[in-house]
Design a protein around this motif. Structure first.
Motif, PDB file in Angstrom:
ATOM      1  N   PRO A 137      -9.190 -33.089  29.740  1.00 39.61           N
ATOM      2  CA  PRO A 137     -10.385 -33.758  30.252  1.00 39.61           C
ATOM      3  C   PRO A 137     -10.169 -35.240  30.534  1.00 39.61           C
ATOM      4  CG  PRO A 137     -10.976 -32.276  28.480  1.00 39.61           C
ATOM      5  CD  PRO A 137      -9.469 -32.319  28.515  1.00 39.61           C
ATOM      6  N   ASN A 138      -9.403 -35.910  29.687  1.00 37.66           N
ATOM      7  CA  ASN A 138      -9.099 -37.315  29.928  1.00 37.66           C
ATOM      8  C   ASN A 138      -8.299 -37.490  31.213  1.00 37.66           C
ATOM      9  OD1 ASN A 138      -8.600 -40.239  29.162  1.00 37.66           O
ATOM     10  ND2 ASN A 138      -6.511 -39.463  29.122  1.00 37.66           N
ATOM     11  N   ALA A 139      -7.304 -36.628  31.428  1.00 32.93           N
ATOM     12  CA  ALA A 139      -6.495 -36.704  32.646  1.00 32.93           C
ATOM     13  C   ALA A 139      -7.353 -36.516  33.888  1.00 32.93           C
ATOM     14  CB  ALA A 139      -5.389 -35.653  32.600  1.00 32.93           C
ATOM     15  N   LEU A 140      -8.265 -35.550  33.841  1.00 32.44           N
ATOM     16  CA  LEU A 140      -9.123 -35.285  34.994  1.00 32.44           C
ATOM     17  C   LEU A 140     -10.100 -36.429  35.241  1.00 32.44           C
ATOM     18  CD1 LEU A 140      -9.914 -31.505  34.408  1.00 32.44           C
ATOM     19  CD2 LEU A 140      -8.333 -32.494  36.063  1.00 32.44           C
ATOM     20  N   GLU A 141     -10.663 -36.965  34.171  1.00 33.93           N
ATOM     21  CA  GLU A 141     -11.607 -38.072  34.343  1.00 33.93           C
ATOM     22  C   GLU A 141     -10.923 -39.280  34.960  1.00 33.93           C
ATOM     23  OE1 GLU A 141     -14.890 -40.735  31.876  1.00 33.93           O
ATOM     24  OE2 GLU A 141     -13.245 -39.789  30.777  1.00 33.93           O
ATOM     25  N   GLN A 142      -9.737 -39.609  34.473  1.00 35.27           N
ATOM     26  CA  GLN A 142      -9.047 -40.780  35.014  1.00 35.27           C
ATOM     27  C   GLN A 142      -8.516 -40.530  36.427  1.00 35.27           C
ATOM     28  OE1 GLN A 142      -6.366 -41.892  31.573  1.00 35.27           O
ATOM     29  NE2 GLN A 142      -7.370 -43.839  31.963  1.00 35.27           N
ATOM     30  N   ALA A 143      -8.125 -39.298  36.726  1.00 36.60           N
ATOM     31  CA  ALA A 143      -7.715 -38.976  38.091  1.00 36.60           C
ATOM     32  C   ALA A 143      -8.880 -39.219  39.046  1.00 36.60           C
ATOM     33  CB  ALA A 143      -7.242 -37.526  38.180  1.00 36.60           C
ATOM     34  N   ARG A 144     -10.074 -38.846  38.616  1.00 35.32           N
ATOM     35  CA  ARG A 144     -11.273 -39.066  39.432  1.00 35.32           C
ATOM     36  C   ARG A 144     -11.567 -40.558  39.554  1.00 35.32           C
ATOM     37  NH1 ARG A 144     -14.036 -35.950  36.803  1.00 35.32           N
ATOM     38  NH2 ARG A 144     -13.676 -34.097  38.082  1.00 35.32           N
ATOM     39  N   GLN A 145     -11.411 -41.299  38.459  1.00 32.72           N
ATOM     40  CA  GLN A 145     -11.647 -42.740  38.509  1.00 32.72           C
ATOM     41  C   GLN A 145     -10.735 -43.410  39.530  1.00 32.72           C
ATOM     42  OE1 GLN A 145     -10.981 -43.890  34.447  1.00 32.72           O
ATOM     43  NE2 GLN A 145     -13.080 -43.475  33.789  1.00 32.72           N
ATOM     44  N   ALA A 146      -9.442 -43.078  39.484  1.00 32.52           N
ATOM     45  CA  ALA A 146      -8.490 -43.690  40.410  1.00 32.52           C
ATOM     46  C   ALA A 146      -8.793 -43.298  41.852  1.00 32.52           C
ATOM     47  CB  ALA A 146      -7.066 -43.279  40.031  1.00 32.52           C
TER      48      ALA A 146
END
Length: 407
Positions: free
Chosen positions: A293-302
């Motif tokens: 979930p952290n990886a997906l959230e940060q991928a979306r942020q970037a």
């Protein structure tokens, strides 16, 4: 505009797809060290080991997704340097690639014990598909797996190995498994469950060396092993970032420091996933998180930052683990918790441990208890006060707990 993504794991692969989904029309170059397209890593210690899934099912997206969406995916390639002033990356063959925006999704690497034999090539660190294949080949009746480290990956692999008929010994240096990442009731529950399955769980077990025949302990005992899995934590793969002069955490397990848009100290460079030290607004702190979930959230942020889209509200950190028939779901972090409360009976195999700060939930560990997980996650996000007495009573629904707050 050209975006280069270094690392084709869950974070990097998702960033490429989210850029396209967000309307990015420029060039995307996705660089991965492994010989396969981006794939899911959580099944490696579970379904993959047990032969319940294949590579096609493991992939984040079908292999033809990348050419169809004009993502230049290059596998088996390693980035050796970043030149921020020139906005280029250097590859292992000496060639360079230019970028307008760079996303670092380099993940983490296994921590090694500072003891003799820790660099033996026959030891397995379960980080990649190749590692999982090596371990899978060893797991069958009559074989003995020794797991060094009682963390989530080690326990998941132990459960998978037992289901395949292998003998398993788990060696944990601390006085309980999951000591760094779970509450005492949760540790005790998983220890009982593994021992009931025939796993030899040894606590306070100090490993002093890895040898041909097995694992040497501090009391001199040699524990025989056909295969040894070492899972004693992970370090951020931040070497490229450090060499490029990006701000990094120099303590603990490292990590590239980013803001709430996943941007690093260089405005043209972003970092996402396990490699980052990021703000966690719901808890008012900055941490390195290792989770999908952290990886997906940060991928979306970037992706949103690069295309200029508004950022979504920050999520509550959450995690999961599957072992035997157990589905563990965790939301939030027990930061500033002043007490814990157990809802339900661990002996039944379905319960939840809530961590409270005053009258607010800051973390929930739910074992086979989806309503407690889902409601707990929402209550953490909203910072809703609750009545601890109602929360402790499993006959009161979580919906009622959320609705009936103290006056």
């Amino acid at each position: 505009m050209r975006v280069v993504i270094v690392g084709a794991g869950h974070a990097g692969g998702s960033a490429a797809a989210l850029l396209r989904a967000s309307g990015f029309e420029g060039d995307i170059l996705l660089l991965g060290e492994e010989p396969v397209p981006p794939y899911q890593r959580p099944p490696l210690s579970k379904a993959w080991l047990k032969g319940e899934t294949d590579l096609e099912s493991l992939l984040l997206r079908p292999a033809d997704y990348y050419p169809e969406h004009a993502v230049d995916l290059r596998t088996d390639v390693r980035v050796t340097a970043i030149a921020p002033s020139e906005r280029t990356v250097t590859l292992s063959d000496g060639s360079t690639e230019a970028y307008d925006a760079l996303i670092l999704a380099t993940g983490s690497k296994a921590r090694r014990l500072p003891i003799p034999g820790a660099d033996r090539p026959d030891l397995i660190e379960l980080r990649t598909l190749s590692d999982a294949e090596r371990l899978k080949d060893q797991l069958r009746p009559g074989r003995r797996l020794v797991v060094v480290g009682g963390g989530y990956v080690g326990l998941e692999a132990a459960a998978s190995a037992r289901s395949l008929g292998a003998e398993v010994v788990v060696l944990e240096r601390m006085d309980r498994v999951l000591a760094r990442v779970a509450s005492e009731p949760l540790s005790a529950f998983f220890t009982r469950r593994h021992r009931a399955a025939g796993v030899d769980v040894r606590l306070g077990a100090e490993v002093t060396a890895f040898e041909d025949a097995g694992v040497r302990m501090s009391d001199g005992e040699l524990i025989a092993a056909d295969v040894v899995l070492v899972g004693v934590g992970a370090l951020a793969n931040d070497d490229l970032a450090r060499a490029a002069g990006l701000d990094c955490d120099l303590a603990g397990s490292g990590g590239i420091v980013v803001d709430e848009t996943a941007r690093t100290s260089d405005p043209a460079i972003y970092a996402i996933g396990d490699v980052t030290v990021r703000p966690v607004p719901v808890h008012g702190c900055t941490l390195r998180l290792e989770s999908v979930p952290n990886a997906l959230e940060q991928a979306r942020q970037a992706a949103h930052a690069i295309v200029g889209r508004p950022q979504a509200a920050s999520e509550v950190p959450w995690f999961w683990s599957d072992q035997y028939e157990i589905k563990l779901q965790i939301a939030g972090l027990p930061i500033e918790a002043d007490r814990t409360l157990v809802r339900g009976d661990p002996e039944t195999g379905a319960f939840a441990v809530f961590h409270l700060s005053g009258d607010r939930i800051v973390c929930v560990e739910a074992v086979n208890a989806p309503p407690e997980f889902m409601a707990g996650k929402q209550l953490i996000q909203r910072r809703t006060p609750i009545d601890p007495e109602k929360l402790a009573d499993p006959t009161v629904s979580m919906k009622a707990v959320a609705a009936d707050t103290p006056s």
